[in-house]
Write a protein that holds these residues in place. Structure first.
Motif, PDB file in Angstrom:
ATOM      1  N   GLU A 135       0.832  -1.203   0.000  1.00  0.00           N
ATOM      2  CA  GLU A 135       0.000   0.000   0.000  1.00  0.00           C
ATOM      3  C   GLU A 135       0.873   1.261   0.000  1.00  0.00           C
TER       4      GLU A 135
ATOM      5  N   ALA B 140       2.663   1.778  -3.379  1.00  0.00           N
ATOM      6  CA  ALA B 140       1.754   2.303  -4.406  1.00  0.00           C
ATOM      7  C   ALA B 140       1.594   3.811  -4.265  1.00  0.00           C
ATOM      8  N   ARG B 141       1.438   4.297  -3.027  1.00  0.00           N
ATOM      9  CA  ARG B 141       1.299   5.744  -2.800  1.00  0.00           C
ATOM     10  C   ARG B 141       2.563   6.484  -3.211  1.00  0.00           C
TER      11      ARG B 141
ATOM     12  N   GLU C  19       3.095   6.542  -7.016  1.00  0.00           N
ATOM     13  CA  GLU C  19       2.210   7.491  -7.687  1.00  0.00           C
ATOM     14  C   GLU C  19       2.664   8.930  -7.465  1.00  0.00           C
TER      15      GLU C  19
ATOM     16  N   HIS D 192      -1.176  -8.991  -7.191  1.00  0.00           N
ATOM     17  CA  HIS D 192      -2.303  -8.493  -7.986  1.00  0.00           C
ATOM     18  C   HIS D 192      -2.890  -9.590  -8.860  1.00  0.00           C
TER      19      HIS D 192
ATOM     20  N   ASP E  99      -6.783  -4.624  -4.381  1.00  0.00           N
ATOM     21  CA  ASP E  99      -5.387  -4.361  -4.056  1.00  0.00           C
ATOM     22  C   ASP E  99      -4.941  -3.058  -4.732  1.00  0.00           C
ATOM     23  N   PRO E 100      -3.775  -2.505  -4.378  1.00  0.00           N
ATOM     24  CA  PRO E 100      -3.363  -1.214  -4.939  1.00  0.00           C
ATOM     25  C   PRO E 100      -3.338  -1.166  -6.463  1.00  0.00           C
TER      26      PRO E 100
ATOM     27  N   ARG F 196      -6.869  -1.046  -7.910  1.00  0.00           N
ATOM     28  CA  ARG F 196      -7.480   0.274  -7.777  1.00  0.00           C
ATOM     29  C   ARG F 196      -6.881   1.276  -8.752  1.00  0.00           C
ATOM     30  N   SER F 197      -5.661   1.023  -9.178  1.00  0.00           N
ATOM     31  CA  SER F 197      -4.963   1.976 -10.052  1.00  0.00           C
ATOM     32  C   SER F 197      -4.387   1.257 -11.268  1.00  0.00           C
TER      33      SER F 197
END
Length: 203
Positions: free
Chosen positions: A19, A22-23, A26, A67, A101-102, A105-106
Motif C-alpha cells: 500500500e 503504491a502511494r 504514484e 495483484h 489491491d493497490p 485500484r490503479s
C-alpha cells in the motif's frame, strides 16, 4: 491465558508495504522512489523492508504477483455468480475497485510497473510468468462462459486470452497518454462490442 498478538505478521507487513509503495510510486514515480521512503510511508524501518524484500525490484515483482493472484480469485468468484459473458462483463463494469489491491485500484500504476519491469531484460522472465497467468485467466473465462451458453468458442480460448489482454494493456497505455479521449471504461466497452460482433458473425 494466551497473549494477544501485537506484532504484525509477515503478511500484514507485506500488505502495508504494498500500500505504501503504491502511494509513493504514484507521488514520486517508480524510478525515483527510494526504499527508505517506502518503508517510512508504511511506518517501518529500512530493516523491516529488507526482512521482506531484497530490493525494490523484488517488491515490485511481489506486488504484480499479488495483484494477479487476487485478480484470479476475484474474477473466478464473479464468474461463479455470472454465467454468461454479457452478464459477466456487466458485473465487471459495476465492480467496486475501492476494495481491491493497490494495482487493482490503479490500473495506470499497474501499467507503469509492467513497463518498469520490462525495461530490464533480466526481470522479464518474472514478468512473463504473470503475463501467462493473466492470459490463462481470460482463457478460462472465455471457455467457461462459452460452455455455460451451450456454444463453442469461435476462437481458441488461449488465443482469445492473448487478444483480450493485449487490448486491456493497450487501453491502459492509451489512457495514460490521452485520458480525454480514452474513458476509463474503454476496455470493457470494446469487449462488449467485440462480443456482440463475433456473436452476430457466428449466428
Amino acid at each position: 491465558m494466551s497473549r494477544l498478538r501485537t506484532r504484525p505478521t509477515r503478511d500484514d507487513t507485506r500488505e502495508k508495504l504494498f500500500e505504501a509503495a503504491a502511494r509513493v510510486f504514484e507521488e514520486q514515480g517508480i524510478g525515483g522512489a527510494s526504499i527508505e521512503t517506502i518503508a517510512a510511508a508504511a511506518g517501518f524501518s529500512r530493516g523491516a523492508f529488507y526482512s521482506n524484500f531484497t530490493s525494490k525490484d523484488e517488491l515490485i515483482i511481489a506486488m504484480l504477483e499479488n495483484h494477479v493472484e487476487l485478480s484470479i480469485l476475484r474474477l473466478h468468484d464473479l464468474l461463479a455468480k455470472h454465467k454468461s459473458l454479457p452478464d459477466f462483463i456487466d458485473a465487471l463494469k459495476t465492480m467496486d475497485r475501492s476494495q481491491q489491491d493497490p494495482l487493482g485500484r490503479s490500473p495506470l500504476l499497474h501499467m507503469e510497473m509492467i513497463l518498469f519491469v520490462a525495461r530490464a531484460e533480466k526481470r522479464r522472465p518474472e514478468l512473463a510468468k504473470r503475463l501467462r497467468a493473466r492470459r490463462k485467466l481470460i482463457a478460462d473465462i472465455v471457455e467457461t462462459t462459452a460452455k455455460n451458453s451451450g456454444k463453442d468458442s469461435v476462437l481458441d480460448p488461449a488465443w482469445w486470452g492473448a487478444i483480450v489482454l493485449a487490448m486491456e494493456d493497450g487501453f491502459r497505455l492509451h489512457r495514460l497518454i490521452d485520458p480525454e479521449t480514452t474513458p476509463s471504461d474503454s476496455f470493457l466497452r470494446a469487449i462488449s462490442d467485440l462480443q456482440r460482433a463475433i456473436g452476430a458473425a457466428s449466428a
